[in-house]
Design a protein around this motif. Structure first.
Motif, PDB file in Angstrom:
ATOM      1  N   GLU A   8      33.818  48.793  29.488  1.00 47.30           N
ATOM      2  CA  GLU A   8      34.233  47.658  28.660  1.00 47.30           C
ATOM      3  C   GLU A   8      35.743  47.673  28.513  1.00 47.30           C
ATOM      4  O   GLU A   8      36.397  48.682  28.767  1.00 47.30           O
ATOM      5  N   GLY A   9      36.284  46.542  28.094  1.00 50.83           N
ATOM      6  CA  GLY A   9      37.726  46.422  27.935  1.00 50.83           C
ATOM      7  C   GLY A   9      38.246  47.166  26.725  1.00 50.83           C
ATOM      8  O   GLY A   9      37.494  47.486  25.804  1.00 50.83           O
ATOM      9  N   PRO A  10      39.553  47.456  26.705  1.00 53.93           N
ATOM     10  CA  PRO A  10      40.142  48.143  25.560  1.00 53.93           C
ATOM     11  C   PRO A  10      40.296  47.198  24.368  1.00 53.93           C
ATOM     12  O   PRO A  10      40.190  45.975  24.505  1.00 53.93           O
ATOM     13  N   ALA A  11      40.554  47.770  23.203  1.00 51.96           N
ATOM     14  CA  ALA A  11      40.757  46.956  22.002  1.00 51.96           C
ATOM     15  C   ALA A  11      42.020  46.103  22.129  1.00 51.96           C
ATOM     16  O   ALA A  11      42.073  44.977  21.641  1.00 51.96           O
ATOM     17  N   TYR A  15      42.813  46.811  31.307  1.00 52.48           N
ATOM     18  CA  TYR A  15      42.768  47.862  32.313  1.00 52.48           C
ATOM     19  C   TYR A  15      43.063  47.222  33.657  1.00 52.48           C
ATOM     20  O   TYR A  15      42.512  46.181  33.994  1.00 52.48           O
ATOM     21  N   VAL A  16      43.937  47.854  34.428  1.00 54.95           N
ATOM     22  CA  VAL A  16      44.302  47.351  35.746  1.00 54.95           C
ATOM     23  C   VAL A  16      43.963  48.426  36.767  1.00 54.95           C
ATOM     24  O   VAL A  16      44.320  49.593  36.594  1.00 54.95           O
ATOM     25  N   VAL A  47      43.034  53.897  37.206  1.00 54.92           N
ATOM     26  CA  VAL A  47      43.077  52.764  36.275  1.00 54.92           C
ATOM     27  C   VAL A  47      44.239  52.949  35.293  1.00 54.92           C
ATOM     28  O   VAL A  47      44.437  54.024  34.740  1.00 54.92           O
ATOM     29  N   LEU A  48      45.014  51.880  35.102  1.00 54.15           N
ATOM     30  CA  LEU A  48      46.125  51.885  34.141  1.00 54.15           C
ATOM     31  C   LEU A  48      45.749  51.037  32.934  1.00 54.15           C
ATOM     32  O   LEU A  48      45.131  49.984  33.079  1.00 54.15           O
ATOM     33  N   HIS A  49      46.140  51.479  31.757  1.00 50.66           N
ATOM     34  CA  HIS A  49      45.959  50.680  30.538  1.00 50.66           C
ATOM     35  C   HIS A  49      47.291  50.012  30.255  1.00 50.66           C
ATOM     36  O   HIS A  49      48.279  50.673  29.938  1.00 50.66           O
ATOM     37  N   ILE A  50      47.318  48.699  30.349  1.00 50.80           N
ATOM     38  CA  ILE A  50      48.535  47.918  30.161  1.00 50.80           C
ATOM     39  C   ILE A  50      48.441  47.150  28.850  1.00 50.80           C
ATOM     40  O   ILE A  50      47.440  46.489  28.581  1.00 50.80           O
ATOM     41  N   SER A  51      49.491  47.264  28.030  1.00 46.63           N
ATOM     42  CA  SER A  51      49.556  46.476  26.803  1.00 46.63           C
ATOM     43  C   SER A  51      51.003  46.067  26.558  1.00 46.63           C
ATOM     44  O   SER A  51      51.929  46.678  27.076  1.00 46.63           O
TER      45      SER A  51
END
Length: 109
Positions: A8-11, A15-16, A47-51
């Protein structure tokens, strides 16, 4: 984290996955840039978490040993294919990776 681990997606952010590192390798054990293997042009990144972040946040969180890596849509590196930049951990000085022209590519075609 691999793409199969994402359920599932982050809050916040996204995710890329599917980005390829050109000009360097990736040390999965230590999560940082490394020398590329001989005759390997592209290394798939996990996988990278981009914000999003403000300039003030970036100044506070700036790590000493991180390389600000540009992300392009494809191998044609110009202002039309530039997407954004991401900070990648490294042991060596960031100038080493800058001189090599290390970049992330969305497509290697």
């Amino acid at each position: 984290m691999d793409e199969k681990d994402v359920t599932e997606g982050p809050a916040e952010g996204v995710y890329v996955y599917g980005l390829h590192l050109e000009g360097a390798g990736w040390d999965r054990a230590n999560c940082r840039l490394a020398e590329s293997q001989p005759k390997v042009l592209y290394t798939k990144l996990p996988v990278l978490h981009i914000s999003a972040a403000t300039k003030e946040d970036l100044k506070k969180d700036k790590k000493k040993n991180s390389y600000t890596c540009p992300v392009y849509r494809n191998k044609t590196r110009n202002d039309l294919t530039y997407i954004f930049a991401v900070d990648l951990n490294c042991v060596e000085d960031k100038s080493k990776w800058k001189l090599r022209g290390v970049a992330l590519l969305g497509s290697t075609q």
